[in-house]
Design a protein around this motif. Structure first.
Motif, PDB file in Angstrom:
ATOM      1  N   TRP A   5       0.840  -1.199   0.000  1.00 18.71           N
ATOM      2  CA  TRP A   5       0.000   0.000   0.000  1.00 18.71           C
ATOM      3  C   TRP A   5       0.878   1.253   0.000  1.00 18.71           C
ATOM      4  O   TRP A   5       0.640   2.180  -0.775  1.00 18.71           O
ATOM      5  CB  TRP A   5      -0.936   0.006   1.214  1.00 18.71           C
TER       6      TRP A   5
ATOM      7  N   THR B 116      -7.002   2.720  -2.444  1.00 16.68           N
ATOM      8  CA  THR B 116      -8.042   2.953  -1.451  1.00 16.68           C
ATOM      9  C   THR B 116      -7.479   2.610  -0.079  1.00 16.68           C
ATOM     10  O   THR B 116      -6.442   1.945   0.028  1.00 16.68           O
ATOM     11  CB  THR B 116      -9.292   2.087  -1.728  1.00 16.68           C
ATOM     12  N   GLN B 117      -8.145   3.038   0.955  1.00 12.83           N
ATOM     13  CA  GLN B 117      -7.712   2.691   2.301  1.00 12.83           C
ATOM     14  C   GLN B 117      -7.897   1.183   2.499  1.00 12.83           C
ATOM     15  O   GLN B 117      -8.918   0.625   2.096  1.00 12.83           O
ATOM     16  CB  GLN B 117      -8.523   3.455   3.343  1.00 12.83           C
ATOM     17  N   PRO B 118      -6.910   0.511   3.102  1.00  8.99           N
ATOM     18  CA  PRO B 118      -7.053  -0.925   3.365  1.00  8.99           C
ATOM     19  C   PRO B 118      -8.265  -1.202   4.247  1.00  8.99           C
ATOM     20  O   PRO B 118      -8.560  -0.435   5.167  1.00  8.99           O
ATOM     21  CB  PRO B 118      -5.747  -1.285   4.082  1.00  8.99           C
TER      22      PRO B 118
ATOM     23  N   TYR C 293      -7.061  -3.813  -0.447  1.00 10.67           N
ATOM     24  CA  TYR C 293      -7.319  -2.465  -0.955  1.00 10.67           C
ATOM     25  C   TYR C 293      -7.351  -2.550  -2.475  1.00 10.67           C
ATOM     26  O   TYR C 293      -7.062  -3.604  -3.057  1.00 10.67           O
ATOM     27  CB  TYR C 293      -6.281  -1.446  -0.454  1.00 10.67           C
TER      28      TYR C 293
END
Length: 129
Positions: free
Chosen positions: A89, A100-102, A114
């Motif tokens: 990430w 995207t946010q995990p 994500y």
């Protein structure tokens, strides 16, 4: 009944070189083989993750395509596994892939996946292995 194994998944790309750079830089995929068909006006490039017998991603480049492909409403996403989700990430964030946010699906609250998006708009789910 035969012994079936997954061979490849094909996606159409607008700019072959841009897509090759993305899949190499973002996911470490390497070109396994290429088939140019000028008579039929397309090039196929197969990408792999280093497993010689593994599933491959086929990028299909159709000559003369000038507008992005409509991905439709039936397409969902590609999915790849990674051992270190947090490092992956951070790398994707640093390279500007806007991950995207995990998130996690289990009750333990630990992030499991994500998404990033390739140059043609295909969603790719990055999943903790």
């Amino acid at each position: 009944m035969g012994n079936y194994k997954m061979a490849h998944t094909m996606i159409r790309v607008l700019d072959l070189e841009r897509s090759l750079v993305f899949y190499k830089e973002a996911l470490g995929f390497e070109e396994v083989k290429r088939r140019d068909e000028p008579t039929y006006e397309f090039t196929l490039v197969f990408l792999g993750d280093g497993n010689p017998n593994g599933h491959q991603l086929e990028l299909t480049y159709n000559y003369g395509q000038e507008v992005p492909y409509d991905l439709g409403t039936a397409y969902g996403h590609l999915a790849v596994l990674v051992d270190d989700l947090e490092a992956s990430w951070a790398d994707h964030e640093a390279k500007g892939y806007q991950p995207t946010q995990p998130k996690g699906l289990s009750g333990d609250g630990k992030p499991r996946y994500y998404f990033i998006t390739d140059p043609d708009g295909y969603k790719i789910e990055i999943i903790r292995n």
